[in-house]
Write an enzyme that holds these catalytic residues in place. Structure first.
Site, PDB file in Angstrom:
ATOM      1  CD  GLU A  73      37.157  34.990  37.063  1.00  0.00           C
ATOM      2  OE1 GLU A  73      37.773  35.347  38.087  1.00  0.00           O
ATOM      3  OE2 GLU A  73      35.960  34.661  37.088  1.00  0.00           O
ATOM      4  N   GLY A  74      40.036  39.409  36.051  1.00  0.00           N
ATOM      5  CA  GLY A  74      41.201  40.276  36.099  1.00  0.00           C
ATOM      6  C   GLY A  74      41.640  40.669  34.710  1.00  0.00           C
TER       7      GLY A  74
END
Length: 595
Positions: free
Chosen positions: A437-438
């Site tokens: 998620e990044g």
């Protein structure tokens, strides 16, 4: 035990006053009793169904057999139970079959699931996030076709973003979508990798929320659209193959019980996808899910760190080793290692990280609820503050719980390095969170490059106002006044560093401005958790005088952890500020050939 119910109740109902949400019409059918019932139900499932499979799911990881991923048989009843009890859509409206449960309470329940068995917890909540995208942006036909079976657990939901040559750089995805004669229906072709729960045998169908580019559309991120691409599509009353093949499975260092799939889409030109919303707006739609998921990732990391903390705490209380430093008589009995100052330091470090992180994540969850129910300036204020805090809420717990689970292993010593104790598993499972998620680097760029300056710095202004409000309250309480002064000092240093960096940006020196964005994120995270600890200390100090004996110990533990965090962790801001204001641009000037 893998979490503290007392601490969760303290965070929810004493610090956050989550019961105040029931004053709003949307949540008026709930009360403290119903919230407690939700948390008790979550604990029951976690203790009876999820936690017993923790080690089994790690040792017997999913396998790809004859084109299908096989997962632990124990997941089938768990997924069924989660669907039957309404966990997947609990926060949705009544008219959608939901319970209109505050996200704050649902995330607290999720924390219990994740602390019990992270791998087992992800299946149902991934379906909830994916279904939420369809219900928010999809047509009524898509909602009716796909979401009911996702809510029930019959169908799995995923988000399919990453490709072999496009990870964080989503503008470079190559999965294509070609229009068919039917409006909103496209032929999809491409590959997706690292898809959590992308295929498994505990459900009838997998529904992928997939990013792809419509042929002839704009280049880069502006050309990305969002599609529902089912593993099997409906024709008449039957499910038929939709040319979404499982090309491989990734075997991971941790988090092994949940499969991560490599998907091949449309290799036989037979994959059909259904457009969600408008063409070329897929990235903005997906960011809704990604922002929700980023808070969830922070919560996941915190839950794993919490489980590791309580495992090492239990061991430290039971393990005899040596004698107190001042005790020279070898005939005296050994003392438990929890009586050694260095072990207490490691336990305080863990406690400060996991309970400080949980405080921030539940605060973010309440902001999410306020955005839903508030209007006007109050809604905008909550929205801007949550937007600013999201990269911190994702990254601080993710990075720090790698360190806190390492401390848990250290406390157990050689035992911690063996599979006979669970902390080595927690250590492995924690490591994914700074990546998915990044990555932390991406969130550093997001915070410094966008969130600090967005709306002319209004979000940052709101943040500094909120922290300053807590500092002012704490300054009125004699016992914690010193800590309010310390936080005020370090808040000023952070503002000074921010001003210096914005000065570089103003001169057009963008590479220098963003070169140490990750360190800026670290600085911001340390200060934010210090703020959360001051909030907790205010309540603990306020309640200490009238508390029963067990609660007095609890509140004293909070106040001592505040002392630890300010003495050992907050002071790290000094070196970070010094680096952020340095003119030595070594990372920019270093050449690739010099490594």
């Amino acid at each position: 035990m893998f979490f503290s119910k007392r601490d969760l109740q303290f965070q929810l109902f004493e610090v956050l006053d989550s019961e105040s949400l029931t004053k709003y019409e949307y949540f008026q059918d709930h009360n403290r009793e119903s919230f407690d019932m939700v948390l008790d139900a979550a604990e029951s499932i976690a203790v009876k169904m999820m936690h017993p499979l923790l080690i089994e799911m790690d040792r017997n990881e999913p396998q790809l057999i004859d084109g299908k991923i096989r997962i632990h048989d124990g997941m089938k009843p768990i997924i069924k139970k989660m669907g039957e009890d309404g966990w997947v859509n609990a926060a949705f409206r009544y008219d959608e079959g939901g319970q209109q449960l505050p996200v704050t309470i649902l995330n607290a329940a999720g924390f219990i699931f994740q602390a019990s068995n992270y791998s087992a917890s992800i299946f149902s909540f991934m379906s909830g996030g994916s279904a939420n995208l369809i219900r928010t942006f999809g047509s009524q036909e898509l909602i009716d076709t796909f979401t009911p079976n996702m809510y029930s657990g019959k169908w799995q939901g995923t988000m399919a973003l990453t490709e072999p040559d496009a990870g964080s750089s989503l503008s470079d995805i190559s999965t294509s979508a070609e229009p068919t004669e039917k409006e909103g229906v496209f032929k999809i072709k491409g590959q997706k990798i690292y898809i959590s729960a992308g295929d498994h045998d505990a459900c009838e169908n997998v529904i992928h929320l997939m990013l792809a580019k419509i042929k002839g559309g704009p280049i880069g991120a502006k050309g990305i659209s969002l599609f529902v691409v089912p593993q099997k599509r409906i024709e008449g009353s039957q499910l038929i193959d939709n040319d979404v093949l499982t090309a491989g499975i990734f075997h991971k260092m941790g988090y092994k019980g949940a499969p991560i799939a490599h998907l091949s889409i449309g290799s036989n030109d037979g994959a059909i996808g259904y457009l969600v919303g408008e063409p070329h707006k897929g990235l903005s739609y997906m960011f809704q899910l990604m922002n929700e998921a980023r808070v969830s990732v922070g919560l996941n990391a915190t839950a794993i760190g919490t489980a590791a903390y309580y495992a090492s705490l239990a061991y430290a209380k039971e393990r005899p080793q040596g004698r107190k430093i001042a005790e020279k008589d070898p005939s005296k009995p050994q003392t438990s290692i929890i009586n050694h100052a260095d072990v207490k330091r490691m336990l305080l470090f863990q406690k400060s990280v996991v309970e400080g992180s949980l405080s921030l994540l539940l605060f973010c969850s309440k902001l999410s609820d306020l955005i839903h129910i508030e209007t006007g300036e109050a809604k905008e204020r909550a929205s801007l503050l949550l937007d600013l805090l999201t990269p911190i809420a994702k990254s601080f717990p993710s990075e720090m719980c790698c360190l806190s689970t390492s401390a848990a292993v250290q406390i157990l010593g050689g035992a911690g390095y063996t599979t006979d104790f669970p902390v080595e598993q927690y250590y492995r499972e924690a490591r994914i969170h700074p990546i998915h998620e990044g990555t932390t680097g991406i969130h550093g760029l997001d915070l410094l490059g966008r969130k600090i300056t967005i709306h002319n710095g209004k979000a940052a202004q709101i943040y500094f106002e909120e922290v300053s409000k807590t500092i002012k309250e704490a300054s009125q309480v004699t016992e914690i006044q010193l800590f309010s002064e310390k936080l005020q000092k370090y808040l000023g240093k952070a503002q000074q560093a921010t001003g210096h960096l914005l000065g570089l940006a103003g001169k057009g020196e963008i590479e220098k401005y963003l070169a140490d964005a990750t360190l800026y994120l670290e600085m911001f995270g340390i200060i934010t958790i210090a703020w959360q600890w001051l909030n907790q200390a205010l309540i603990a100090q306020q309640n200490l005088a009238t508390a029963h004996e067990a609660d007095r110990d609890f509140y004293q533990g909070k106040l001592m952890t505040l002392r630890y965090y300010y003495e050992y962790e907050l002071v790290k801001v000094d070196s970070l500020v010094k680096r952020l204001q340095s003119t030595d641009n070594v990372t920019i000037e270093m050449q690739s050939g010099w490594f």
